[in-house]
Write a protein that holds these residues in place. Structure first.
Motif, short mmCIF file in Angstrom:
data_model
loop_
_atom_site.label_atom_id
_atom_site.label_comp_id
_atom_site.label_asym_id
_atom_site.label_seq_id
_atom_site.Cartn_x
_atom_site.Cartn_y
_atom_site.Cartn_z
N TYR A 165 0.82 -1.21 0.00
CA TYR A 165 0.00 0.00 0.00
C TYR A 165 0.86 1.26 0.00
O TYR A 165 0.48 2.27 -0.61
CB TYR A 165 -0.95 0.00 1.20
N GLY A 166 1.99 1.23 0.68
CA GLY A 166 2.86 2.41 0.67
C GLY A 166 3.30 2.78 -0.73
O GLY A 166 3.37 3.96 -1.09
N GLU A 167 3.61 1.77 -1.57
CA GLU A 167 4.00 2.03 -2.96
C GLU A 167 2.84 2.64 -3.74
O GLU A 167 3.05 3.53 -4.59
CB GLU A 167 4.44 0.73 -3.63
N ASP A 168 1.63 2.18 -3.47
CA ASP A 168 0.45 2.72 -4.16
C ASP A 168 0.27 4.20 -3.81
O ASP A 168 -0.02 5.03 -4.69
CB ASP A 168 -0.80 1.94 -3.76
N LEU A 169 0.44 4.54 -2.54
CA LEU A 169 0.30 5.93 -2.11
C LEU A 169 1.38 6.81 -2.75
O LEU A 169 1.09 7.93 -3.20
CB LEU A 169 0.39 6.03 -0.59
N GLN A 170 2.61 6.30 -2.80
CA GLN A 170 3.69 7.09 -3.40
C GLN A 170 3.46 7.30 -4.89
O GLN A 170 3.74 8.38 -5.42
CB GLN A 170 5.03 6.40 -3.17
N ALA A 171 2.95 6.28 -5.58
CA ALA A 171 2.65 6.43 -7.00
C ALA A 171 1.60 7.52 -7.22
O ALA A 171 1.69 8.31 -8.18
CB ALA A 171 2.15 5.10 -7.57
N ALA A 172 0.61 7.59 -6.33
CA ALA A 172 -0.41 8.64 -6.45
C ALA A 172 0.19 10.01 -6.17
O ALA A 172 -0.14 10.99 -6.85
CB ALA A 172 -1.55 8.36 -5.48
N LEU A 173 1.09 10.09 -5.19
CA LEU A 173 1.74 11.37 -4.89
C LEU A 173 2.59 11.84 -6.07
O LEU A 173 2.66 13.04 -6.36
CB LEU A 173 2.61 11.24 -3.65
N ASP A 174 3.24 10.90 -6.76
CA ASP A 174 4.11 11.25 -7.89
C ASP A 174 3.33 11.52 -9.17
O ASP A 174 3.90 12.06 -10.14
CB ASP A 174 5.12 10.12 -8.15
N SER A 175 2.07 11.13 -9.22
CA SER A 175 1.29 11.29 -10.45
C SER A 175 1.12 12.77 -10.79
O SER A 175 0.96 13.62 -9.92
CB SER A 175 -0.09 10.64 -10.30
N GLY A 176 1.16 13.06 -12.08
CA GLY A 176 1.00 14.44 -12.54
C GLY A 176 2.30 15.23 -12.60
O GLY A 176 2.33 16.33 -13.13
N ALA A 177 3.36 14.66 -12.02
CA ALA A 177 4.65 15.36 -12.05
C ALA A 177 5.52 14.79 -13.17
O ALA A 177 5.31 13.67 -13.63
CB ALA A 177 5.37 15.20 -10.70
N ALA A 178 6.48 15.56 -13.60
CA ALA A 178 7.41 15.08 -14.62
C ALA A 178 8.22 13.92 -14.05
O ALA A 178 8.51 13.89 -12.85
CB ALA A 178 8.34 16.21 -15.05
N PRO A 179 8.58 12.96 -14.92
CA PRO A 179 9.33 11.79 -14.43
C PRO A 179 10.59 12.14 -13.66
O PRO A 179 10.98 11.45 -12.73
CB PRO A 179 9.64 11.01 -15.71
N ALA A 180 11.25 13.21 -14.07
CA ALA A 180 12.51 13.59 -13.42
C ALA A 180 12.30 14.36 -12.12
O ALA A 180 13.25 14.59 -11.37
CB ALA A 180 13.36 14.43 -14.38
N THR A 181 11.06 14.78 -11.87
CA THR A 181 10.79 15.56 -10.66
C THR A 181 9.63 14.94 -9.89
O THR A 181 8.51 15.44 -9.91
CB THR A 181 10.44 17.02 -11.02
N PRO A 182 9.86 13.83 -9.20
CA PRO A 182 8.80 13.20 -8.42
C PRO A 182 8.36 14.11 -7.27
O PRO A 182 9.05 15.07 -6.92
CB PRO A 182 9.45 11.92 -7.90
N SER A 183 7.23 13.79 -6.70
CA SER A 183 6.70 14.60 -5.62
C SER A 183 7.67 14.66 -4.46
O SER A 183 8.28 13.65 -4.08
CB SER A 183 5.37 14.00 -5.13
N PRO A 184 7.83 15.85 -3.85
CA PRO A 184 8.70 15.93 -2.66
C PRO A 184 8.08 15.24 -1.45
O PRO A 184 8.78 14.95 -0.48
CB PRO A 184 8.83 17.44 -2.43
N LYS A 185 6.79 15.00 -1.49
CA LYS A 185 6.13 14.32 -0.38
C LYS A 185 6.38 12.82 -0.48
O LYS A 185 6.32 12.25 -1.56
CB LYS A 185 4.62 14.62 -0.39
#
Length: 440
Positions: A165-185
């Motif tokens: 589940y932690g990976e699923d949450l991180q994928a959602a946090l990173d969604s919408g951002a450029a591949p080279a700039t994942p979410s800081p959260k």
């Protein structure tokens, strides 16, 4: 109407790992969509706050219902690659442990698809704990949300889900951002601990092959007589054995200076033996599905404490007569204590309505239907997809709002929330061992 019989299944069932992988791909996209639609805030996703472990799978089931195009309903599984063959999860190929989930979910598909778009959006808001926009609220939305959340609760208890589940949450946090700039959260979700055997008991433990993906606790030495540590009974040792055959334990480990969380934990754990006495079938469940038995035992303990140990001013009377008021609770624990008191009030309201229904049936010469509280107890033990005892009269009594399911979800959600706290995790392994001894 009684639930229709399940179709005859072929031998070509998909593997659990295949379905699980597909579900987590679906879950990542569902959480990402919920974030884009401002149903879930990034801070909530990062901190896994509230009952997000329930909300996430429930949203996944909701989006799957919107995308369903078959009758009877089947789940359109996301493809692992663009070249992969599209696959539908149906009764013909569903792994046995997931049949109950599919059964409950399939009943929500037609009601969800028949809703107007604005009501579908309100349903998603209710699943996320947000207020609906359209007023007055459509009553059926609460019932649909309750069913989806009930299935989500059972999914969230599976170890395979917790570990990913932690990976699923991180994928959602990173969604919408450029591949080279994942979410800081960063997602901070941590799964509950795995219950490993102790060195002294491993030789005589009975490891359970986890066909259903639950965590697999190991039991204490079966050659030793079952002993209850102090947190399983508030009675002093001099009281002697009870009529139920469960051993009475020594006085509580609590002291007048014990933290509030320990007080709540010991009070709940003190009721687990009583839960096993009041629900004898839980003892059999300990042998076949110990993790479900643990969650069910804690849920029954919550129900008992909420209905018997909370005073009108919301004071908890705990082990050895010690008391705890909400003012004495640290602020982070007050929501748990308030919810415990609210569950007690809701349980008494359901019981009063059950009694009124029974009296009315007697006066009119009608058979007394299964009570809501009996349905609650069955769902706490067997899950929302239980089939035993679902008679025509019971199905007909279900309210549009799904009050029995909603109440069951409330108890289960508090159980999941409390058992994730560090103070509860510290004692869970001990409780598993004691439950294993009692179940022998």
């Amino acid at each position: 109407m009684p639930a229709p019989p399940l179709p005859i299944r072929s031998s070509s069932a998909l593997s659990e790992s295949y379905v699980s992988d597909a579900f987590h791909r679906y879950l990542k996209s569902s959480l990402s969509q919920a974030k884009a639609e401002h149903l879930l805030d990034p801070d909530i996703l990062a901190g896994a706050e509230g009952d997000l472990m329930i909300t996430g799978p429930a949203l996944c089931l909701y989006f799957a219902a919107l995308r369903c195009t078959t009758n009877p309903p089947s789940v359109p599984l996301p493809r692992s690659s663009k070249s992969a063959t599209p696959m539908e999860l149906s009764y013909d190929n569903c792994p046995e442990p997931f049949i109950a989930f599919l059964r409950v979910w399939s009943k929500t598909v037609a009601p969800i698809q028949s809703l107007a778009p604005e009501l579908q959006h309100d349903l998603a808001r209710i699943i996320c704990g947000l207020q609906p926009i359209v007023l007055p609220t459509e009553p059926s939305l609460n019932g649909i949300a309750a069913d989806l959340r009930a299935v989500a609760i059972e999914i969230s208890q599976r170890r395979s889900f917790q570990e990913r589940y932690g990976e699923d949450l991180q994928a959602a946090l990173d969604s919408g951002a450029a591949p080279a700039t994942p979410s800081p959260k960063r997602a901070t979700f941590v799964p509950p601990p795995v219950y490993d055997p102790s060195p002294t008991s491993s030789a005589n433990s009975s490891p359970r092959s986890s066909l259903d993906g639950h965590a697999s606790p190991q039991y204490a030495n079966r050659d030793l007589p079952p002993q209850s540590p102090s947190f399983l009974s508030p009675a002093p040792a001099s009281a002697g054995p009870s009529n139920s055959g469960f051993p009475k334990a020594s006085p509580s480990l609590l002291t007048p200076d014990s933290p509030a969380i320990e007080f709540i934990r010991e009070t709940l754990y003190a009721c687990i033996a009583d839960a096993l006495e009041l629900q004898p079938s839980l003892r059999a469940l300990l042998k076949t599905d110990p993790t479900r038995a643990y969650f069910a035992s804690v849920a029954f303990a919550i129900l008992q404490v909420a209905t018997t140990s909370v005073t009108p001013d919301n004071t908890i009377v705990g082990v050895l007569g010690q008391t705890l008021t909400i003012e004495q609770c640290p602020p982070p624990l007050r929501p748990f204590m308030s919810e415990l008191a609210a569950i007690g009030q809701a349980a008494r309201a359901l019981e009063d309505e059950d009694n009124e229904t029974a009296m009315d049936c007697v006066q009119h010469g009608k058979p007394i239907p299964t009570t809501r509280m009996d349905r609650v107890r069955l769902m706490l033990e067997q899950g929302v997809g239980y089939a035993q005892g679902r008679t025509e009269s019971e199905e007909g009594r279900r309210s549009v709002e799904g009050r029995a399911v909603s109440f069951t979800n409330r108890v289960n959600a508090l159980s999941l929330g409390m058992t994730r706290l560090k103070a509860f995790r510290e004692r869970q392994e001990d409780v598993f061992k004691v439950l294993g001894g009692i179940g022998m």
